[in-house]
Design an enzyme around this catalytic site. Structure first.
Site, PDB file in Angstrom:
ATOM      1  N   SER A   1       4.707   3.649  -5.823  1.00  0.00           N
ATOM      2  CA  SER A   1       4.028   3.617  -4.517  1.00  0.00           C
ATOM      3  C   SER A   1       4.674   2.684  -3.498  1.00  0.00           C
ATOM      4  O   SER A   1       4.368   2.772  -2.305  1.00  0.00           O
ATOM      5  CB  SER A   1       2.573   3.185  -4.683  1.00  0.00           C
ATOM      6  OG  SER A   1       1.815   4.236  -5.192  1.00  0.00           O
TER       7      SER A   1
ATOM      8  N   LYS B   1       6.164   4.273  -0.570  1.00  0.00           N
ATOM      9  CA  LYS B   1       5.342   4.785   0.537  1.00  0.00           C
ATOM     10  C   LYS B   1       5.569   3.987   1.829  1.00  0.00           C
ATOM     11  O   LYS B   1       5.430   4.522   2.930  1.00  0.00           O
ATOM     12  CB  LYS B   1       3.860   4.735   0.154  1.00  0.00           C
ATOM     13  CG  LYS B   1       3.481   5.675  -1.001  1.00  0.00           C
ATOM     14  CD  LYS B   1       2.087   5.345  -1.512  1.00  0.00           C
ATOM     15  CE  LYS B   1       1.631   6.260  -2.629  1.00  0.00           C
ATOM     16  NZ  LYS B   1       0.339   5.832  -3.212  1.00  0.00           N
TER      17      LYS B   1
ATOM     18  N   TYR C   1       7.707  14.081  -2.690  1.00  0.00           N
ATOM     19  CA  TYR C   1       6.887  12.893  -2.984  1.00  0.00           C
ATOM     20  C   TYR C   1       7.209  12.322  -4.374  1.00  0.00           C
ATOM     21  O   TYR C   1       7.375  11.106  -4.532  1.00  0.00           O
ATOM     22  CB  TYR C   1       5.402  13.262  -2.857  1.00  0.00           C
ATOM     23  CG  TYR C   1       4.464  12.176  -3.313  1.00  0.00           C
ATOM     24  CD1 TYR C   1       4.274  11.029  -2.541  1.00  0.00           C
ATOM     25  CD2 TYR C   1       3.792  12.274  -4.526  1.00  0.00           C
ATOM     26  CE1 TYR C   1       3.420  10.014  -2.985  1.00  0.00           C
ATOM     27  CE2 TYR C   1       2.940  11.273  -4.962  1.00  0.00           C
ATOM     28  CZ  TYR C   1       2.765  10.146  -4.190  1.00  0.00           C
ATOM     29  OH  TYR C   1       1.931   9.141  -4.623  1.00  0.00           O
TER      30      TYR C   1
ATOM     31  N   TYR D   1      -4.807  -1.030  -2.214  1.00  0.00           N
ATOM     32  CA  TYR D   1      -5.941  -0.124  -2.425  1.00  0.00           C
ATOM     33  C   TYR D   1      -7.260  -0.903  -2.473  1.00  0.00           C
ATOM     34  O   TYR D   1      -7.525  -1.709  -1.586  1.00  0.00           O
ATOM     35  CB  TYR D   1      -5.725   0.721  -3.700  1.00  0.00           C
ATOM     36  CG  TYR D   1      -4.310   1.222  -3.795  1.00  0.00           C
ATOM     37  CD1 TYR D   1      -3.855   2.168  -2.884  1.00  0.00           C
ATOM     38  CD2 TYR D   1      -3.399   0.726  -4.715  1.00  0.00           C
ATOM     39  CE1 TYR D   1      -2.541   2.623  -2.914  1.00  0.00           C
ATOM     40  CE2 TYR D   1      -2.089   1.172  -4.764  1.00  0.00           C
ATOM     41  CZ  TYR D   1      -1.673   2.108  -3.849  1.00  0.00           C
ATOM     42  OH  TYR D   1      -0.385   2.543  -3.878  1.00  0.00           O
TER      43      TYR D   1
ATOM     44  N   VAL E   1       2.819   1.539  -9.479  1.00  0.00           N
ATOM     45  CA  VAL E   1       2.396   1.583 -10.890  1.00  0.00           C
ATOM     46  C   VAL E   1       3.540   1.347 -11.871  1.00  0.00           C
ATOM     47  O   VAL E   1       3.298   1.249 -13.079  1.00  0.00           O
ATOM     48  CB  VAL E   1       1.657   2.893 -11.281  1.00  0.00           C
ATOM     49  CG1 VAL E   1       0.284   2.954 -10.671  1.00  0.00           C
ATOM     50  CG2 VAL E   1       2.481   4.124 -10.974  1.00  0.00           C
TER      51      VAL E   1
HETATM   52  O1  DON Z   1       1.329   9.406  -7.129  1.00  0.00           O
HETATM   53  C1  DON Z   1       1.227   8.597  -8.050  1.00  0.00           C
HETATM   54  O2  DON Z   1       0.203   8.492  -8.713  1.00  0.00           O
HETATM   55  C2  DON Z   1       2.422   7.704  -8.342  1.00  0.00           C
HETATM   56  N1  DON Z   1       3.642   8.390  -8.103  1.00  0.00           N
HETATM   57  C3  DON Z   1       2.387   6.450  -7.505  1.00  0.00           C
HETATM   58  C4  DON Z   1       1.096   5.670  -7.630  1.00  0.00           C
HETATM   59  C5  DON Z   1       1.255   4.209  -7.475  1.00  0.00           C
HETATM   60  O3  DON Z   1       2.314   3.647  -7.654  1.00  0.00           O
HETATM   61  C6  DON Z   1       0.007   3.446  -7.181  1.00  0.00           C
HETATM   62  N2  DON Z   1       0.267   2.035  -7.014  1.00  0.00           N
HETATM   63  N3  DON Z   1      -0.092   1.048  -7.507  1.00  0.00           N
END
Ligand code: DON
Length: 304
Positions: free
Chosen positions: A64, A67, A189, A240, A258
């Site tokens: 993430s 992003k 994405y 978040y 993550v």
């Molecule tokens: O879309 C997802 O769930 C993952 N590619 C990225 C989510 C993420 O890194 C949330 N952050 N803490």
């Protein structure tokens, strides 16, 4: 004089000893095998020496954190038009939450929750000639590092199990907030999320947000006003449903992923990246959060 090396060493030594290191993300199968013991920190000071400790040279999945980079590219090109299709309010919900999106007619709360980043991916797909390669070139350019790459195995792993993101993209499409095909948008994405960096590269990539829009080679990519806005969204939405806690404990704009990475910055002063793959229950790096809190508390350096 602050002894940054001594501070990083003491944070590393103290946290590395902790038995509880959180849980490595397993919903993307390819990420489940990363050893929990990995822990690195890299401090890039805007007007001074840089410092590092631990596994700072080892690449990890930025997830993430990407992003912020995709939003920066879309914002630099489309200016305030991006805000026609998404908002800038904290969601107070997990990154993959969907019910607010439905209640708010397919307008994501902000660009850092999954649905918001999927809308940004759609904008980039419509705008770039060779979307994945052009985005990668932008990331390599601001970092001044052509070795940065996607991890195609991680992207494929997420594509196989990314049911929540397919749901988000389909919901966005049903509200008319995606121009391109769901599969193409998600392919972009998943690739942006699969980018790998080590702590040094991550600090270098975010240098422009601490340096008024100018990257390490002094090229201007964003206006001062755009940087203000991106940092504000990082502060209010970067973690978040833990954004309030991060502002309270750390007091810096930042972003988590993550893969266990966290990057945070103090404008005109530094960019600090941490990596520890074990996550807390909100999906943010468990030791990374603690390390950043220790750093800003010990140095008395925060935006507040
Ligand atoms: O879309 C997802 O769930 C993952 N590619 C990225 C989510 C993420 O890194 C949330 N952050 N803490």
């Amino acid at each position: 004089m602050v002894d940054y090396q001594e501070i990083l060493n003491s944070i590393y030594a103290k946290l590395q000893k902790r038995v509880d290191k959180g849980k490595v993300a397993s919903y993307i199968p390819e990420l489940a095998n990363v050893p929990k013991e990995k822990f690195g920190i890299y401090l890039n000071r805007i007007k001074g020496e840089n410092y590092c400790v631990g596994d700072w040279e080892e690449p990890f999945s930025i997830q993430s954190i990407s992003k912020v980079l995709s939003f920066a590219l879309a914002f630099s090109k489309l200016k305030n038009q991006v805000f026609r299709r998404l908002d800038v309010e904290p969601s107070g919900n997990p990154f993959n939450h969907l019910s607010l999106l439905e209640m708010e007619n397919g307008i994501p709360r902000n660009p850092f929750i999954n649905s918001g980043a999927i809308v940004i991916a759609d904008m980039l797909l419509s705008m770039l000639d060779d979307p994945k390669n052009d985005f990668l070139a932008f990331v390599q350019g601001i970092t001044n590092d052509p070795t940065i790459q996607f991890n195609k195995t991680v992207a494929a792993s997420e594509a196989e199990t990314g049911y929540g993101n397919y749901a988000a993209a389909n919901l966005l499409k049903s509200f008319g907030n995606l121009e391109n095909d769901v599969d193409r948008v998600l392919d972009f994405y998943f690739h942006q999320c699969s980018i790998e960096m080590n702590c040094k590269q991550l600090s270098n990539a975010f240098y422009l947000f601490a340096n008024r829009g100018k990257c390490m080679q002094h090229t201007t990519h964003l206006s001062i006003n755009q940087v203000k806005r991106i940092n504000a969204i990082m502060l209010t939405c970067g973690f978040y449903d833990e954004a309030g806690e991060f502002a309270f404990e750390v007091g810096l704009p930042g972003k988590s992923g993550v893969g266990g990475g966290i990057v945070a910055l103090l404008p005109n002063e530094f960019v600090l990246s941490c990596w520890s793959p074990g996550l807390n229950e909100k999906g943010n790096s468990y030791l990374g959060m603690l390390a950043l809190e220790e750093f800003t508390t010990q140095t008395n350096l925060s935006i507040f």
